[in-house]
Write a protein that holds these residues in place. Sequence first.
Motif, PDB file in Angstrom:
ATOM      1  N   UNK A 265       0.831  -1.207   0.000  1.00 52.60           N
ATOM      2  CA  UNK A 265       0.000   0.000   0.000  1.00 52.60           C
ATOM      3  C   UNK A 265       0.865   1.256   0.000  1.00 52.60           C
ATOM      4  N   UNK A 266       1.959   1.248   0.744  1.00 59.86           N
ATOM      5  CA  UNK A 266       2.847   2.407   0.795  1.00 59.86           C
ATOM      6  C   UNK A 266       3.524   2.651  -0.547  1.00 59.86           C
ATOM      7  N   UNK A 267       3.849   1.585  -1.246  1.00 57.88           N
ATOM      8  CA  UNK A 267       4.530   1.728  -2.535  1.00 57.88           C
ATOM      9  C   UNK A 267       3.674   2.475  -3.553  1.00 57.88           C
ATOM     10  N   UNK A 287      12.919  -5.065   6.363  1.00 52.62           N
ATOM     11  CA  UNK A 287      14.302  -4.692   6.062  1.00 52.62           C
ATOM     12  C   UNK A 287      14.369  -3.941   4.721  1.00 52.62           C
ATOM     13  N   UNK A 288      13.703  -4.503   3.709  1.00 53.31           N
ATOM     14  CA  UNK A 288      13.690  -3.846   2.407  1.00 53.31           C
ATOM     15  C   UNK A 288      13.013  -2.491   2.455  1.00 53.31           C
ATOM     16  N   UNK A 289      11.934  -2.392   3.257  1.00 49.31           N
ATOM     17  CA  UNK A 289      11.214  -1.124   3.362  1.00 49.31           C
ATOM     18  C   UNK A 289      12.036  -0.076   4.104  1.00 49.31           C
ATOM     19  N   UNK A 290      12.835  -0.493   5.089  1.00 48.03           N
ATOM     20  CA  UNK A 290      13.753   0.436   5.748  1.00 48.03           C
ATOM     21  C   UNK A 290      14.781   0.968   4.756  1.00 48.03           C
ATOM     22  N   UNK A 291      15.339   0.068   3.968  1.00 43.30           N
ATOM     23  CA  UNK A 291      16.385   0.462   3.033  1.00 43.30           C
ATOM     24  C   UNK A 291      15.866   1.394   1.941  1.00 43.30           C
ATOM     25  N   UNK A 292      14.589   1.214   1.557  1.00 44.87           N
ATOM     26  CA  UNK A 292      14.021   2.047   0.496  1.00 44.87           C
ATOM     27  C   UNK A 292      13.370   3.314   1.025  1.00 44.87           C
ATOM     28  N   UNK A 293      13.241   3.461   2.337  1.00 40.48           N
ATOM     29  CA  UNK A 293      12.650   4.660   2.916  1.00 40.48           C
ATOM     30  C   UNK A 293      11.146   4.608   3.097  1.00 40.48           C
ATOM     31  N   UNK A 335      15.775  -0.663  14.981  1.00 38.83           N
ATOM     32  CA  UNK A 335      16.565  -0.638  13.751  1.00 38.83           C
ATOM     33  C   UNK A 335      16.130   0.500  12.845  1.00 38.83           C
ATOM     34  N   UNK A 336      17.121   1.227  12.354  1.00 39.03           N
ATOM     35  CA  UNK A 336      16.964   2.202  11.283  1.00 39.03           C
ATOM     36  C   UNK A 336      17.721   1.656  10.074  1.00 39.03           C
ATOM     37  N   UNK A 337      17.619   2.324   8.950  1.00 35.30           N
ATOM     38  CA  UNK A 337      18.357   1.831   7.783  1.00 35.30           C
ATOM     39  C   UNK A 337      19.860   1.937   8.003  1.00 35.30           C
ATOM     40  N   UNK A 338      20.257   2.775   8.981  1.00 37.44           N
ATOM     41  CA  UNK A 338      21.677   3.003   9.240  1.00 37.44           C
ATOM     42  C   UNK A 338      22.314   1.924  10.096  1.00 37.44           C
ATOM     43  N   UNK A 339      21.557   1.138  10.830  1.00 33.28           N
ATOM     44  CA  UNK A 339      22.170   0.157  11.746  1.00 33.28           C
ATOM     45  C   UNK A 339      21.641  -1.250  11.530  1.00 33.28           C
TER      46      UNK A 339
END
Length: 341
Positions: A265-267, A287-293, A335-339
């Motif tokens: 839905x977010x995409x 994990x993928x959603x964190x990396x893509x924002x 967890x953030x995309x940075x860690x």
Amino acid sequence: MKPTVHDIASRAGVSLATVDRVLNRRPGVSARTREKVDQAVSELGFVRDVAAANLAKGRIYPLTFIIPSNDNSFMRGLRLSIDEARERAGVERITIRLIDVPAFDADALAKALRHAAAEQPSGIAFVAVDAPEVAAAALEIVSAGIPLVTLVSDLSGAERDHYAGIDNAAAGRTAASLLGRFAAGRDGKVAVLAGSMLVRDHRERCEAFASVIAQDFPGLAVLPVIEGRDDPVVVERQVSALFANRSDIVALYSLGAGNRGLVRALERQPAGSRPVVIAHELTETTRGALQSGLIDAVLNQDAGHEVRSAIRVLKAKADGLPVVAAQERIRIDIFLKDNLP
């Protein structure tokens, strides 16, 4: 020198076989003889090594896990952790039986609990639905002397021996603080997506989250909870409808599972109108959603730690041994995309 069973037999004036029967609480010993042996144990300061005794006898602990059968990444991860525990069964001296029940179905769960207890396992671990019929079944099991552990989601009363899971109120407060900071300067509505308010972990997260938002972030207003049953298809339909019907959503807290549907839905949202999103459980999807924002932060609990904790506690309770509280505490990871690990 530590006292031995020979010392107990000598002090009590009984045979080694009688000492063994008393220490292992087997029948065939008079009350008077039991009293003499127990007194000798106390006077000598004898401490029984239950683990060594069980190893010598080749004891196996049959354990039952009762898990909801819904299709979401976290429950699949929990099942994987149970499978990994099965692979260690020889070392752990356990057997694990897994029972599936429909998600959020209190009647089915109560029935499964009673069915499992009828087989007299060494212990039962289950993901709880916080309902009277489940509490009644749990109380019957505890009263029958079968160790009982709630896993991931707890019961409101004391109808169990231990809870293996995170502090869900603390998780809700943490999610609110993160969301409020990420949404700084944006006023509007906050959507909350739960699996079901019938489970205590979702209810506690929601209540704590709403309390912190109301107190610390007056520009944000929490909307009524959406219950997606932790089903990705249902969640995708509900969140898509929410975005289609409202233009004032600035943030969303997904406190349960079904995040594959949320991400889909977010995409479809235009990049400039995507809300701040805090979710639970680090899976391949989040994990993928964190990396893509698409998701800003994920609160995670270690399913493997919870399964291992449940096994340790059930074995300890079966042996009448204390539980080491610090060892069984389940932490909340952020967890953030940075860690990302």
